[in-house]
Design a protein around this motif. Structure first.
Motif, short mmCIF file in Angstrom:
data_model
loop_
_atom_site.label_atom_id
_atom_site.label_comp_id
_atom_site.label_asym_id
_atom_site.label_seq_id
_atom_site.Cartn_x
_atom_site.Cartn_y
_atom_site.Cartn_z
N PRO A 1 0.84 -1.20 0.00
CA PRO A 1 0.00 0.00 0.00
C PRO A 1 0.88 1.25 0.00
CG PRO A 1 0.13 -0.91 2.21
CD PRO A 1 0.84 -1.88 1.30
N PRO A 2 0.31 2.42 -0.29
CA PRO A 2 1.11 3.65 -0.25
C PRO A 2 1.75 3.86 1.12
CG PRO A 2 -1.02 4.04 -1.31
CD PRO A 2 -1.08 2.66 -0.72
N ALA A 3 2.97 4.39 1.12
CA ALA A 3 3.68 4.70 2.37
C ALA A 3 3.70 3.51 3.32
CB ALA A 3 3.09 5.94 3.04
N ALA A 4 4.02 2.35 2.78
CA ALA A 4 4.03 1.12 3.58
C ALA A 4 5.18 1.13 4.58
CB ALA A 4 4.14 -0.09 2.67
N ARG A 5 4.99 0.39 5.66
CA ARG A 5 6.05 0.16 6.64
C ARG A 5 6.67 -1.19 6.33
NH1 ARG A 5 6.34 -1.25 12.71
NH2 ARG A 5 8.26 -0.21 13.34
N THR A 6 7.98 -1.20 6.09
CA THR A 6 8.65 -2.43 5.67
C THR A 6 9.84 -2.74 6.57
OG1 THR A 6 10.16 -1.37 4.09
CG2 THR A 6 7.98 -2.00 3.27
N LEU A 7 10.16 -4.03 6.63
CA LEU A 7 11.27 -4.53 7.42
C LEU A 7 12.23 -5.27 6.49
CD1 LEU A 7 12.58 -5.30 10.21
CD2 LEU A 7 11.09 -7.34 10.18
N ASP A 8 13.51 -4.92 6.57
CA ASP A 8 14.54 -5.58 5.76
C ASP A 8 15.46 -6.33 6.72
OD1 ASP A 8 16.35 -6.37 3.86
OD2 ASP A 8 17.14 -4.36 3.43
N VAL A 9 15.33 -7.65 6.73
CA VAL A 9 16.08 -8.52 7.64
C VAL A 9 17.42 -8.87 7.01
CG1 VAL A 9 16.10 -10.71 8.87
CG2 VAL A 9 13.94 -9.46 8.57
N GLY A 10 18.50 -8.48 7.68
CA GLY A 10 19.82 -8.66 7.08
C GLY A 10 20.02 -7.64 5.99
N SER A 11 19.94 -6.36 6.36
CA SER A 11 19.82 -5.27 5.39
C SER A 11 21.10 -4.94 4.65
CB SER A 11 19.27 -4.01 6.08
OG SER A 11 19.92 -3.80 7.32
N ALA B 1 16.72 -1.75 0.58
CA ALA B 1 16.20 -0.56 1.25
C ALA B 1 16.11 0.63 0.29
CB ALA B 1 17.07 -0.20 2.45
N ALA B 2 17.10 0.77 -0.58
CA ALA B 2 17.10 1.88 -1.52
C ALA B 2 15.88 1.82 -2.44
CB ALA B 2 18.39 1.87 -2.34
N ALA B 3 15.54 0.63 -2.92
CA ALA B 3 14.39 0.49 -3.81
C ALA B 3 13.08 0.79 -3.09
CB ALA B 3 14.36 -0.91 -4.41
N LEU B 4 12.97 0.33 -1.84
CA LEU B 4 11.75 0.58 -1.07
C LEU B 4 11.58 2.07 -0.76
CD1 LEU B 4 12.06 -2.50 1.28
CD2 LEU B 4 10.20 -2.12 -0.35
N ILE B 5 12.67 2.72 -0.39
CA ILE B 5 12.62 4.17 -0.14
C ILE B 5 12.24 4.92 -1.41
CG2 ILE B 5 14.06 6.19 0.35
CD1 ILE B 5 13.29 4.75 2.89
N ALA B 6 12.83 4.55 -2.53
CA ALA B 6 12.54 5.21 -3.80
C ALA B 6 11.07 5.07 -4.19
CB ALA B 6 13.44 4.66 -4.90
N ALA B 7 10.44 3.98 -3.74
CA ALA B 7 9.03 3.75 -4.04
C ALA B 7 8.10 4.43 -3.05
CB ALA B 7 8.75 2.25 -4.08
N GLY B 8 8.66 5.17 -2.08
CA GLY B 8 7.85 5.95 -1.17
C GLY B 8 7.49 5.27 0.14
N HIS B 9 8.22 4.20 0.48
CA HIS B 9 7.91 3.46 1.70
C HIS B 9 8.94 3.74 2.79
CE1 HIS B 9 5.01 1.55 -0.84
NE2 HIS B 9 5.94 1.02 -1.62
N SER C 1 25.94 -6.80 11.45
CA SER C 1 27.26 -6.31 11.10
C SER C 1 27.35 -4.79 11.24
CB SER C 1 27.60 -6.69 9.66
OG SER C 1 28.68 -5.93 9.16
N PRO C 2 28.19 -4.27 12.14
CA PRO C 2 28.32 -2.82 12.26
C PRO C 2 28.87 -2.18 10.99
CG PRO C 2 29.94 -3.93 13.65
CD PRO C 2 28.99 -4.98 13.16
N VAL C 3 29.72 -2.89 10.26
CA VAL C 3 30.24 -2.35 9.00
C VAL C 3 29.10 -2.16 8.01
CG1 VAL C 3 31.70 -2.87 7.01
CG2 VAL C 3 32.57 -3.25 9.33
N MET C 4 28.24 -3.16 7.90
CA MET C 4 27.11 -3.06 6.98
C MET C 4 26.14 -1.96 7.40
SD MET C 4 27.43 -5.07 4.43
CE MET C 4 27.91 -6.69 3.80
N VAL C 5 25.86 -1.84 8.68
CA VAL C 5 24.93 -0.80 9.14
C VAL C 5 25.49 0.58 8.85
CG1 VAL C 5 23.89 0.21 11.21
CG2 VAL C 5 23.82 -2.26 10.86
N GLU C 6 26.81 0.76 9.03
CA GLU C 6 27.41 2.06 8.72
C GLU C 6 27.31 2.37 7.24
OE1 GLU C 6 30.06 5.06 7.52
OE2 GLU C 6 30.43 2.96 7.05
N LEU C 7 27.60 1.38 6.40
CA LEU C 7 27.49 1.57 4.95
C LEU C 7 26.05 1.90 4.55
CD1 LEU C 7 29.69 -1.35 3.55
CD2 LEU C 7 29.99 1.08 3.02
N ALA C 8 25.10 1.15 5.08
CA ALA C 8 23.70 1.37 4.73
C ALA C 8 23.21 2.74 5.17
CB ALA C 8 22.84 0.27 5.35
#
Length: 215
Positions: free
Chosen positions: A43-53, A60-68, A76-83
């Protein structure tokens, strides 16, 4: 034992891989297709969860670009910092999804791309049940794994040693259904990651819906 050795195995692996993982996997056609499938059903402005992001891309980039909105969770702290740097519009938490409280019926969509393989079969099954409950009725979940009948097997992944556990394809599908999800479609492919030390590997993508049982 050194403190670093006490990190979850997935954190050790993905801290080491960092941006190389994104380069190897982010453009996988089946992954992008699964994302499109999910986005088409949110649905518009959906709330989504990305497990192992991971690095935040592409999921996450695609979901944000779609308005969610996106909550990304990674050990992984390295991955979280990059994301956080690459997709600042999303929220990323360094946490083990097995320990993170999840409210019932709180997400419209959930992504689980290759983030179960360092868990035991019992942990994978328990997590899928929790993720199904975290989905709103008629919410959708996309899931990908490497289907194989292995438990705690030592393998080399992109030059990194790792222990992996999975299910054979039909057993994996049965596990997901037992968690309370309807498997609407599946796709089995062989994918060659863009990395000199990576071998072609089987990938299984499941497109699922939570029909609201148990609410």
């Amino acid at each position: 034992m050194r403190h670093e050795d006490q990190r979850p195995p997935a954190a050790v692996l993905f801290d080491a891989l960092g941006a190389d993982y994104e380069k190897a996997f982010a453009h996988a056609p089946a992954h992008l297709s699964a994302l499109e499938w999910l986005i088409d059903r949110l649905p518009p402005a959906a709330r989504t969860l990305d497990v192992g992001s991971g690095t935040g891309r592409p999921t996450a980039a695609a979901l944000i670009a779609a308005g969610h909105s996106v909550l990304g969770v990674d050990v992984s702290p390295v991955m979280v910092e990059l994301a956080t740097r690459q997709v600042p519009e999303a929220e990323f938490r360094r946490a083990d999804i097995r320990d993170l409280p999840l409210e019932a019926a709180s997400f419209d969509g959930v992504c689980v791309f290759f983030s179960l393989l360092q868990m035991t079969r019992a942990e994978q099954s328990a997590l899928m049940r929790r993720l199904a409950l975290a989905l709103r009725p008629d919410g959708h979940l996309v899931l990908a794994t490497v289907p194989a009948d292995v438990e705690d097997a030592e393998v080399a992944f992109m030059d990194q040693p790792v222990r992996a556990t999975s299910f054979a394809e039909e057993d994996f599908v049965a596990m997901v259904r037992a968690a309370g999800l309807t498997v609407l479609s599946r796709r089995s492919i062989t994918f060659a990651p863009d990395h000199p030390a990576a071998e072609p590997e089987p990938h299984l993508f499941l497109h699922c819906r939570h029909d609201g049982a148990g609410h």
